[in-house]
Enzyme design. Structure first.
Site, PDB file in Angstrom:
ATOM      1  N   TYR A   1      43.209 -29.605 -41.487  1.00  0.00           N
ATOM      2  CA  TYR A   1      44.308 -29.357 -40.530  1.00  0.00           C
ATOM      3  C   TYR A   1      43.838 -29.858 -39.172  1.00  0.00           C
ATOM      4  CZ  TYR A   1      47.492 -26.640 -37.525  1.00  0.00           C
ATOM      5  OH  TYR A   1      48.417 -26.241 -36.594  1.00  0.00           O
TER       6      TYR A   1
ATOM      7  N   ASP B   1      37.202 -34.390 -36.373  1.00  0.00           N
ATOM      8  CA  ASP B   1      37.882 -33.262 -35.737  1.00  0.00           C
ATOM      9  C   ASP B   1      36.885 -32.107 -35.697  1.00  0.00           C
ATOM     10  OD1 ASP B   1      39.235 -30.957 -35.171  1.00  0.00           O
ATOM     11  OD2 ASP B   1      40.992 -31.421 -36.397  1.00  0.00           O
TER      12      ASP B   1
ATOM     13  N   LYS C   1      39.383 -25.454 -28.573  1.00  0.00           N
ATOM     14  CA  LYS C   1      39.225 -24.115 -28.000  1.00  0.00           C
ATOM     15  C   LYS C   1      37.800 -23.712 -27.618  1.00  0.00           C
ATOM     16  CE  LYS C   1      40.529 -23.353 -32.678  1.00  0.00           C
ATOM     17  NZ  LYS C   1      41.783 -23.125 -33.375  1.00  0.00           N
TER      18      LYS C   1
HETATM   19  N1  HOZ Z   1      45.615 -21.981 -37.528  1.00  0.00           N
HETATM   20  C1  HOZ Z   1      44.801 -21.510 -36.473  1.00  0.00           C
HETATM   21  C2  HOZ Z   1      43.348 -21.497 -36.800  1.00  0.00           C
HETATM   22  N2  HOZ Z   1      42.909 -22.424 -37.742  1.00  0.00           N
HETATM   23  C3  HOZ Z   1      45.267 -20.138 -36.050  1.00  0.00           C
HETATM   24  C4  HOZ Z   1      45.646 -20.150 -34.653  1.00  0.00           C
HETATM   25  C5  HOZ Z   1      46.194 -18.836 -34.134  1.00  0.00           C
HETATM   26  O1  HOZ Z   1      47.060 -18.240 -34.795  1.00  0.00           O
HETATM   27  O2  HOZ Z   1      45.764 -18.431 -33.078  1.00  0.00           O
END
Ligand code: HOZ
Length: 413
Positions: free
Chosen positions: A128, A223, A251
């Site tokens: 992802y 990534d 992040k």
């Molecule tokens: N899909 C995000 C982590 N792989 C989650 C992000 C979130 O809900 O803060």
């Protein structure tokens, strides 16, 4: 808000739960609005390596807030963070700050297409890379959690340029690569996948991606939104000793504030405006609060180098869980690198998304709900990774194992 949330996985829908609303976080702990306390194994999906509300990071944000929260203009704070990243991630010679991992991968793809003058990209099933149109095809994380194979809203004309391939499957990659290589701008991969649970790439697989892209003048994009500065200072690329052409960060380098960045070889990055023709911009890019928080976290990581200890602690917890599960006859597998980890209800450790999807959903859902009810906050989807911080000591690990042991003893399965 759809689902009551601003990001789908938080809805807990797939484990028949409800979103939890939080009020406070400190060290290894989260506190919700109903007065419950949790040991946190999500850590804001990566950045809380030194624990929540680290005093140095809080002070850096406060100090900067008094000087201004956004100028929409350059500051030395951006240069400080850029220098810290460039010093620690050797493949990054030049960098551009953005506001999220999604922006970082989206801009990396545009840059790769502009630089190579080609359209096609290869991505891997279950990886992802944020909710970028070109990358939301056979994607992991929430897309898999909610069983959405490919999102509506992405024009076929765009999707046709994204070719998908099974993760960790060298033979399949070589076949697919050969069929599209003349128009192949880039291969994008999570070298340590954290969006189909925690599934690291094998060294041979990642080396194959490097050598094939290099010989074809296609770019290799790592990534490292989750693994960058999470699994080691130099990220997964340091662990595997591979230099990608472009790296996307997110992040983690914001220390808990919204940040992303992408960087790589000078000649590629110089293709970006205003040096080059590929356009990318943002008012909040390099935002002073986020830069101050991010630099403070990276300095803490450089000074403390917590990765060995994080890995030991993650392993201690997972070994304990493994012992509990195996004495109860429950199939269980687990893995960790640095402070990033994953566990699955399966005998064999998954190597790709097919393996992960076959692991037991029902057991996972019951286990996670029971943990949350008892103050242990694990990711609410088997398609997400777990994260441990330097504030998780033996006390938190023992408490976690007590809870897990009791859950299994009471026979929730
Ligand atoms: N899909 C995000 C982590 N792989 C989650 C992000 C979130 O809900 O803060």
């Amino acid at each position: 808000m759809p689902g009551g949330v601003n990001s789908p996985v938080r809805a807990f829908k797939n484990i028949n739960g409800n979103p939890i609303f939080f009020e406070k976080a400190e060290g290894a702990y989260l506190f919700d609005a109903d007065g419950n306390k949790y040991i946190d194994y999500i850590g804001s999906w990566g950045p809380m390596i030194m624990g929540h509300s680290h005093p140095d990071i809080v002070n850096a944000i406060k100090k900067q807030a008094e000087l201004g929260t956004s100028y929409g203009a350059p500051t030395s704070l951006e240069s400080n963070l850029a220098e810290l990243i460039i010093k620690n991630v050797p493949s990054i010679e030049k960098i551009r700050m953005v506001n999220s991992g999604t922006e970082a991968t989206m801009s990396s793809i545009r840059l790769a297409r502009g630089f190579t003058n080609r359209d096609k990209i290869i991505k891997f099933d279950g990886c992802y890379h944020g909710h970028v149109d070109s990358l939301l095809i056979k994607a992991g994380s929430g897309v898999l959690t909610f069983g959405l194979p490919d999102s509506p809203g992405i024009p076929e004309d765009l999707a046709k340029h994204t070719i998908t391939c099974p993760y960790n499957d060298i033979a399949a990659f070589i076949d697919i690569f050969n069929s599209v290589k003349d128009d192949l701008a880039a291969v994008i991969v999570e070298p340590i996948a954290g969006n189909m649970g925690f599934v690291p790439g094998t060294e041979e697989f990642l080396q194959t991606l490097r050598s094939y892209t290099e010989s074809n003048n296609s770019l290799l994009i790592f990534d490292e939104v989750m693994s960058g500065f999470r699994v080691s200072l130099g990220g997964a690329q340091e662990i595997f000793n591979i230099r990608p052409d472009i790296t996307a960060l997110g992040k983690v380098i914001g220390g808990g504030l919204p940040v992303g960045a992408f960087g790589g070889k000078k000649e590629i990055m110089d293709f970006l405006a205003p040096e080059g023709p590929v356009y990318q911009a943002g008012t909040l890019s390099g935002n002073p609060l986020a830069m101050a928080a991010g630099s403070t976290l990276l300095k803490l990581l450089i000074d403390n180098n917590p990765y060995k200890k994080l890995e030991e602690n993650a392993k201690l917890m997972l070994d304990g869980m493994n012992e509990i599960m195996s004495s109860a006859g429950i199939p269980f597998s687990k893995n960790q690198i640095g402070g990033m980890f994953g566990f699955f209800f399966s005998e064999e450790l998954p190597l790709n998304i097919n393996d992960v999807s076959k692991t037991n959903d029902e057991t996972f859902s019951m286990f996670i709900n029971a943990c949350i009810k008892n103050g242990i906050y694990f990711a609410p989807s088997k398609y997400e990774a777990g994260f441990i911080s330097s504030m998780h000591s033996n006390k938190e690990i023992d408490e976690t194992l007590d809870v897990v042991g009791n859950i299994i003893k009471k026979g929730i399965f």
